[in-house]
Design an enzyme around this catalytic site. Structure first.
Site, mmCIF file in Angstrom:
data_model
loop_
_atom_site.group_PDB
_atom_site.id
_atom_site.type_symbol
_atom_site.label_atom_id
_atom_site.label_comp_id
_atom_site.label_asym_id
_atom_site.label_seq_id
_atom_site.Cartn_x
_atom_site.Cartn_y
_atom_site.Cartn_z
ATOM 1 N N LYS A 1 0.836 -1.216 0.000
ATOM 2 C CA LYS A 1 0.000 0.000 0.000
ATOM 3 C C LYS A 1 0.866 1.260 0.000
ATOM 4 C CE LYS A 1 -1.825 1.743 3.956
ATOM 5 N NZ LYS A 1 -1.539 3.186 4.081
ATOM 6 N N ASN A 2 1.855 1.306 0.886
ATOM 7 C CA ASN A 2 2.620 2.547 1.046
ATOM 8 C C ASN A 2 3.575 2.829 -0.111
ATOM 9 O OD1 ASN A 2 1.267 3.018 3.369
ATOM 10 N ND2 ASN A 2 2.972 2.598 4.753
ATOM 11 N N CYS B 1 -5.510 13.305 13.910
ATOM 12 C CA CYS B 1 -5.348 11.940 13.426
ATOM 13 C C CYS B 1 -5.332 11.026 14.631
ATOM 14 C CB CYS B 1 -4.041 11.851 12.663
ATOM 15 S SG CYS B 1 -3.565 10.192 12.247
ATOM 16 N N ARG C 1 0.831 14.187 13.816
ATOM 17 C CA ARG C 1 1.229 13.957 12.420
ATOM 18 C C ARG C 1 1.212 15.222 11.572
ATOM 19 N NH1 ARG C 1 -0.952 8.204 10.242
ATOM 20 N NH2 ARG C 1 0.905 8.327 8.977
ATOM 21 N N ASP D 1 4.535 0.381 12.105
ATOM 22 C CA ASP D 1 3.331 -0.283 11.576
ATOM 23 C C ASP D 1 3.224 -1.754 12.006
ATOM 24 O OD1 ASP D 1 2.588 2.072 10.427
ATOM 25 O OD2 ASP D 1 2.989 1.481 8.360
ATOM 26 N N ARG E 1 -8.600 -0.363 4.718
ATOM 27 C CA ARG E 1 -7.719 0.660 4.133
ATOM 28 C C ARG E 1 -6.372 0.050 3.752
ATOM 29 N NH1 ARG E 1 -6.211 5.003 7.731
ATOM 30 N NH2 ARG E 1 -4.936 5.339 5.928
HETATM 31 C C1 UD1 Z 1 4.309 6.778 6.601
HETATM 32 C C2 UD1 Z 1 3.455 5.575 6.332
HETATM 33 C C3 UD1 Z 1 2.876 5.027 7.650
HETATM 34 C C4 UD1 Z 1 3.995 4.775 8.645
HETATM 35 C C5 UD1 Z 1 4.884 5.996 8.803
HETATM 36 C C6 UD1 Z 1 6.111 5.744 9.646
HETATM 37 C C7 UD1 Z 1 2.605 6.023 4.108
HETATM 38 C C8 UD1 Z 1 1.444 6.363 3.267
HETATM 39 N N1 UD1 Z 1 2.377 5.960 5.440
HETATM 40 O O1 UD1 Z 1 3.463 7.783 7.152
HETATM 41 O O2 UD1 Z 1 2.206 3.804 7.359
HETATM 42 O O3 UD1 Z 1 3.430 4.478 9.911
HETATM 43 O O4 UD1 Z 1 5.346 6.433 7.501
HETATM 44 O O5 UD1 Z 1 6.843 4.692 9.142
HETATM 45 O O6 UD1 Z 1 3.693 5.776 3.627
HETATM 46 N N2 UD1 Z 1 6.658 14.433 11.034
HETATM 47 C C9 UD1 Z 1 6.813 15.763 11.339
HETATM 48 N N3 UD1 Z 1 6.621 16.684 10.343
HETATM 49 C C10 UD1 Z 1 6.316 16.328 9.069
HETATM 50 C C11 UD1 Z 1 6.148 14.962 8.780
HETATM 51 C C12 UD1 Z 1 6.327 14.017 9.784
HETATM 52 O O7 UD1 Z 1 7.097 16.125 12.473
HETATM 53 O O8 UD1 Z 1 6.167 17.206 8.216
HETATM 54 C C13 UD1 Z 1 6.846 13.404 12.108
HETATM 55 C C14 UD1 Z 1 5.563 12.640 12.423
HETATM 56 O O9 UD1 Z 1 4.767 13.312 13.353
HETATM 57 C C15 UD1 Z 1 6.139 11.347 12.971
HETATM 58 C C16 UD1 Z 1 7.424 11.144 12.154
HETATM 59 O O10 UD1 Z 1 7.723 12.424 11.609
HETATM 60 O O11 UD1 Z 1 6.473 11.506 14.324
HETATM 61 C C17 UD1 Z 1 7.328 10.133 11.044
HETATM 62 O O12 UD1 Z 1 6.181 10.411 10.256
HETATM 63 P P1 UD1 Z 1 6.159 10.154 8.694
HETATM 64 O O13 UD1 Z 1 7.334 9.322 8.291
HETATM 65 O O14 UD1 Z 1 5.952 11.429 7.984
HETATM 66 O O15 UD1 Z 1 4.844 9.286 8.503
HETATM 67 P P2 UD1 Z 1 3.951 9.294 7.216
HETATM 68 O O16 UD1 Z 1 4.799 9.585 6.021
HETATM 69 O O17 UD1 Z 1 2.732 10.107 7.455
#
Ligand code: UD1
Length: 419
Positions: free
Chosen positions: A22-23, A117, A122, A306, A398
Site C-alpha cells: 500500500k505505502n 489523526c 502527524r 506499523d 484501508r
Molecule cells: C508513513 C506511512 C505510515 C507509517 C509511517 C512511519 C505512508 C502512506 N504511510 O506515514 O504507514 O506508519 O510512515 O513509518 O507511507 N513528522 C513531522 N513533520 C512532518 C512529517 C512528519 O514532524 O512534516 C513526524 C511525524 O509526526 C512522525 C514522524 O515524523 O512523528 C514520522 O512520520 P512520517 O514518516 O511522515 O509518517 P507518514 O509519512 O505520514
C-alpha cells in the site's frame, strides 16, 4: 457497518500470497501526475486507500482505468484540477502526496490540511519546509495549503525527522525542478526506494535512495512508467505474527525477506523457526507458545511502527513480560484498551507498554481505531477463547486486502458480518 467475527483457537497452517505494498502504491499512483504520458502499475491491491487515490487523481483530470490482474492504467495528459479536497484528505492523509507532483508539473497546488489523526498530531511542516526551500510560495488559506511556484529550483533540504511521505513529496517535486536537490536525513524505507526506482524508469535522475542522502537532478519532462510494485512487508509481517501467536506454520509468498530483517529477528527471538527464499518467508512455531520480546520502533531499517500493535498482541499471550516502546508516533496505543477487554495484562507508561503475557485471552466485542490497531485485534481474536467481534473494520480495509479470506485460507474460523 461491517464487522469481523472470529472464533479463536485454531493454529494457522498453509500458504498465503502477499499483496502489493500500500505505502508504495499510493506515491507511485500519485507520480502519474508528473507526466502527460501513459502510466501503468501492476500488483495494485484492492484497498480503500487505493480507491481514494484513484478518486483523487480522477478529480484532477487523470484518465484512469482498472486493467486485468490488479493493474491500474493512468494518463494525466491534461490536468483539470489543482485541489485535494478535505473530504478525501480526512479519510486518507497520504493525499498530501499530490502536493509535490502538482506543484512541480503545473506550478500550483491546493491540499486540505489533514487535521487531527487517531495516532497523534502527524504534522506536514517538513513537506512544506522542503518545498519552500525549493522556492515555493506556501500559505494556509481556509484550511487549505496553497502552494505556488513558477518553476521549482534545486535546493539542499535537511529533514529534522526522516519523514516517509515528506521525503517522497520532495523527491517527486525535485524530479521536475531546475537543478539539483539533495535531501539529507531522508527516509530509507523500502517504499521510498520503490518510488525512486519507478521515477528512474520515467527518466528521473535520482541516486542515493535507500540511504539517508538522496540526490535528484531535475529534468524538463518525464516519460510514463510501466512498473510492478514491491510486496507489502507489513502485510507479510502481520501474517507471520498470526502464525507465531497461534503456534502454527505459515509460508508467505510474493514476499521480500530483505525488507523485514528487524521483524524476522524479533520473531526468532520469540521462538519461531524462520526459513526464507528469494521471494518467500516461512514461519514454523511447532505448536509452541511464543516468548515475550522487547520492541522499540524506529525509522527503517529499525523496527517498523506499523508492526508495533501486532507485537503488542503477540506479547499479550506470550511467556514472560515484554516492553514495547513507540518512538515514531505519540498516542499509538489505542489498541491497548481493547486488548485489555480480552483479558490482556498491559500497563501503559509514557511512550511504552509493559505487557505481562497471560495463558489465555477471552473473546469479546472490540472496536478498531486505526489501521494497524485493527489488525492487532484480529490477531488477538485468532487466539482468544470463544467469539471476538471486531467493529469498524473499514480501518482494516484501508490497508489489508481480503484479510478474512486470506486468514480463512490458513484455517482460521473468521468471517465478515455485513449487518
Ligand atoms: C508513513 C506511512 C505510515 C507509517 C509511517 C512511519 C505512508 C502512506 N504511510 O506515514 O504507514 O506508519 O510512515 O513509518 O507511507 N513528522 C513531522 N513533520 C512532518 C512529517 C512528519 O514532524 O512534516 C513526524 C511525524 O509526526 C512522525 C514522524 O515524523 O512523528 C514520522 O512520520 P512520517 O514518516 O511522515 O509518517 P507518514 O509519512 O505520514
Amino acid at each position: 457497518m461491517a464487522r469481523i467475527q472470529i472464533a479463536g483457537g485454531r493454529p494457522l497452517d498453509g500458504t498465503v500470497e502477499v499483496s502489493g505494498a500500500k505505502n508504495a502504491v499510493l506515491p507511485i499512483l500519485m507520480a502519474s501526475l508528473l507526466t502527460d504520458q501513459p502510466c501503468g502499475l501492476s500488483g495494485v491491491p484492492h484497498l480503500k486507500d487505493v480507491t481514494t487515490t484513484m478518486e483523487l487523481l480522477g478529480q484532477m483530470g487523470v484518465e484512469i482505468s482498472l486493467g486485468d490482474c490488479f493493474r491500474v492504467e493512468m494518463c494525466a495528459r491534461e490536468l483539470a484540477g489543482d485541489t485535494a479536497p478535505y473530504e478525501l484528505v480526512k479519510t486518507m492523509r497520504a493525499s498530501i502526496l499530490v502536493l509535490g507532483p502538482l506543484l512541480a508539473r503545473q506550478g500550483v497546488a491546493k491540499v486540505s490540511l489533514p487535521g487531527g489523526c487517531a495516532i497523534g498530531a502527524r504534522p506536514v511542516d517538513l513537506h512544506l519546509k522542503g518545498l519552500k526551500a525549493m522556492g515555493a510560495d506556501i500559505h494556509v488559506d481556509a484550511g487549505y495549503i496553497v502552494a505556488r511556484a513558477e518553476r521549482l529550483k534545486g535546493a539542499r533540504v535537511v529533514l529534522d525527522t526522516a519523514t516517509v511521505t515528506g521525503t517522497e513529496n520532495i523527491m517527486m517535486a525535485a524530479t521536475l525542478a531546475d537543478g539539483t536537490t539533495v535531501i539529507d536525513n531522508a527516509a530509507q524505507e523500502p517504499e521510498v526506494v520503490d518510488l525512486a526506482e519507478c521515477l528512474i524508469t520515467m527518466g528521473a535522475d535520482i541516486s542515493g535512495h535507500g540511504t539517508n542522502t538522496i540526490t535528484i537532478t531535475g529534468r524538463q519532462r518525464l516519460d510514463g512508467y510501466d512498473y510492478k510494485v514491491l510486496p507489502d512487508r507489513i502485510e507479510a509481517g502481520t501474517f507471520l505474527v498470526a502464525a507465531a501467536m497461534t503456534g502454527g506454520r505459515v509460508r508467505t509468498t510474493n514476499a521480500r525477506p530483505d525488507t523485514l530483517d528487524a521483524v524476522l529477528g524479533k520473531l526468532e527471538e520469540a521462538g519461531a523457526e524462520i526459513s526464507i527464499g528469494e521471494d518467500w518467508i516461512e514461519l514454523d512455531m511447532g505448536g509452541r507458545r511464543p516468548k515475550a520480546v522487547d520492541v522499540t520502533t524506529a525509522p527503517y531499517p529499525g523496527f517498523p511502527t506499523d508492526m508495533q500493535a501486532q507485537f503488542t498482541a503477540l506479547n499479550a499471550i506470550a511467556e514472560g513480560t515484554g516492553v514495547v516502546r513507540e518512538t515514531v508516533f505519540e498516542n499509538r496505543f489505542m489498541h491497548v484498551q481493547e486488548l485489555q477487554r480480552l483479558g490482556a495484562d498491559i500497563r501503559l507508561q509514557g511512550n511504552a507498554v509493559i505487557i505481562r503475557g497471560v495463558e489465555k485471552l477471552t473473546g469479546a466485542p472490540l472496536m478498531a481505531t486505526d489501521l494497524r490497531a485493527s489488525a492487532c485485534l484480529v490477531l488477538a481474536g485468532l487466539v482468544a477463547e470463544g467469539m471476538t467481534i471486531v467493529d469498524r473494520v473499514y480501518h482494516i480495509d484501508r490497508g489489508y486486502e481480503n484479510i478474512e479470506e486470506k486468514l480463512r485460507q490458513l484455517g482460521a474460523d473468521i468471517r465478515r458480518l455485513t449487518r
